[in-house]
Scaffold this motif. Sequence first.
Motif, PDB file in Angstrom:
ATOM      1  N   SER A  47       0.825  -1.196   0.000  1.00  0.00           N
ATOM      2  CA  SER A  47       0.000   0.000   0.000  1.00  0.00           C
ATOM      3  C   SER A  47       0.866   1.256   0.000  1.00  0.00           C
ATOM      4  N   TYR A  48       0.497   2.212  -0.816  1.00  0.00           N
ATOM      5  CA  TYR A  48       1.202   3.492  -0.825  1.00  0.00           C
ATOM      6  C   TYR A  48       0.873   4.329   0.409  1.00  0.00           C
ATOM      7  N   ASP A  49      -0.145   3.915   1.155  1.00  0.00           N
ATOM      8  CA  ASP A  49      -0.545   4.655   2.350  1.00  0.00           C
ATOM      9  C   ASP A  49       0.533   4.670   3.424  1.00  0.00           C
ATOM     10  N   VAL A  50       1.453   3.723   3.390  1.00  0.00           N
ATOM     11  CA  VAL A  50       2.497   3.661   4.412  1.00  0.00           C
ATOM     12  C   VAL A  50       3.725   4.499   4.049  1.00  0.00           C
ATOM     13  N   MET A  51       3.691   5.115   2.880  1.00  0.00           N
ATOM     14  CA  MET A  51       4.843   5.888   2.410  1.00  0.00           C
ATOM     15  C   MET A  51       4.663   7.365   2.722  1.00  0.00           C
ATOM     16  N   PRO A  52       5.741   8.069   3.026  1.00  0.00           N
ATOM     17  CA  PRO A  52       5.634   9.521   3.131  1.00  0.00           C
ATOM     18  C   PRO A  52       5.327  10.095   1.747  1.00  0.00           C
ATOM     19  N   PRO A  53       4.687  11.254   1.677  1.00  0.00           N
ATOM     20  CA  PRO A  53       4.314  11.837   0.384  1.00  0.00           C
ATOM     21  C   PRO A  53       5.477  11.977  -0.594  1.00  0.00           C
ATOM     22  N   SER A  54       6.667  12.272  -0.113  1.00  0.00           N
ATOM     23  CA  SER A  54       7.806  12.438  -1.018  1.00  0.00           C
ATOM     24  C   SER A  54       8.141  11.136  -1.747  1.00  0.00           C
ATOM     25  N   LEU A  55       8.054  10.000  -1.061  1.00  0.00           N
ATOM     26  CA  LEU A  55       8.348   8.719  -1.696  1.00  0.00           C
ATOM     27  C   LEU A  55       7.200   8.257  -2.576  1.00  0.00           C
ATOM     28  N   GLU A  56       5.976   8.575  -2.193  1.00  0.00           N
ATOM     29  CA  GLU A  56       4.844   8.251  -3.065  1.00  0.00           C
ATOM     30  C   GLU A  56       4.979   8.991  -4.391  1.00  0.00           C
ATOM     31  N   THR A  57       5.358  10.249  -4.330  1.00  0.00           N
ATOM     32  CA  THR A  57       5.562  11.042  -5.542  1.00  0.00           C
ATOM     33  C   THR A  57       6.712  10.483  -6.373  1.00  0.00           C
ATOM     34  N   LEU A  58       7.751  10.022  -5.724  1.00  0.00           N
ATOM     35  CA  LEU A  58       8.901   9.457  -6.420  1.00  0.00           C
ATOM     36  C   LEU A  58       8.526   8.227  -7.243  1.00  0.00           C
ATOM     37  N   HIS A  59       7.555   7.453  -6.791  1.00  0.00           N
ATOM     38  CA  HIS A  59       7.121   6.247  -7.484  1.00  0.00           C
ATOM     39  C   HIS A  59       6.112   6.536  -8.590  1.00  0.00           C
ATOM     40  N   GLN A  60       5.889   7.803  -8.906  1.00  0.00           N
ATOM     41  CA  GLN A  60       4.895   8.180  -9.911  1.00  0.00           C
ATOM     42  C   GLN A  60       5.530   8.949 -11.063  1.00  0.00           C
ATOM     43  N   TRP A  61       4.809   8.938 -12.184  1.00  0.00           N
ATOM     44  CA  TRP A  61       5.151   9.770 -13.335  1.00  0.00           C
ATOM     45  C   TRP A  61       3.838  10.349 -13.819  1.00  0.00           C
ATOM     46  N   GLU A  62       3.752  11.675 -13.858  1.00  0.00           N
ATOM     47  CA  GLU A  62       2.522  12.381 -14.247  1.00  0.00           C
ATOM     48  C   GLU A  62       1.318  11.855 -13.463  1.00  0.00           C
TER      49      GLU A  62
END
Length: 77
Positions: A47-62
């Motif tokens: 789950s992405y819910d356990v990640m801080p926002p900076s790391l969630e953003t890092l795992h995304q593109w657009e």
Amino acid sequence: MMLDLGNGTGQYDAFVVGAFWYGVIVPAGHAQPIDDLVKSGEYPQRSYDVMPPSLETLHQWEAKCYEVLNDVDGQVL
């Protein structure tokens, strides 16, 4: 990885890549977003819910997710 993608040989089904490759592989169509897989409930341990926002953003593109939570040691931060 890049030779396989560039030559279109399809030798590999999947790659483990750093987010810094997204700018090359996502626009070229070599990666597929996994948002639906993450939301499906099939993979609740990832789950992405356990990640801080900076790391969630890092795992995304657009604003689309392309990577499962595998290793968050801050290598790019």
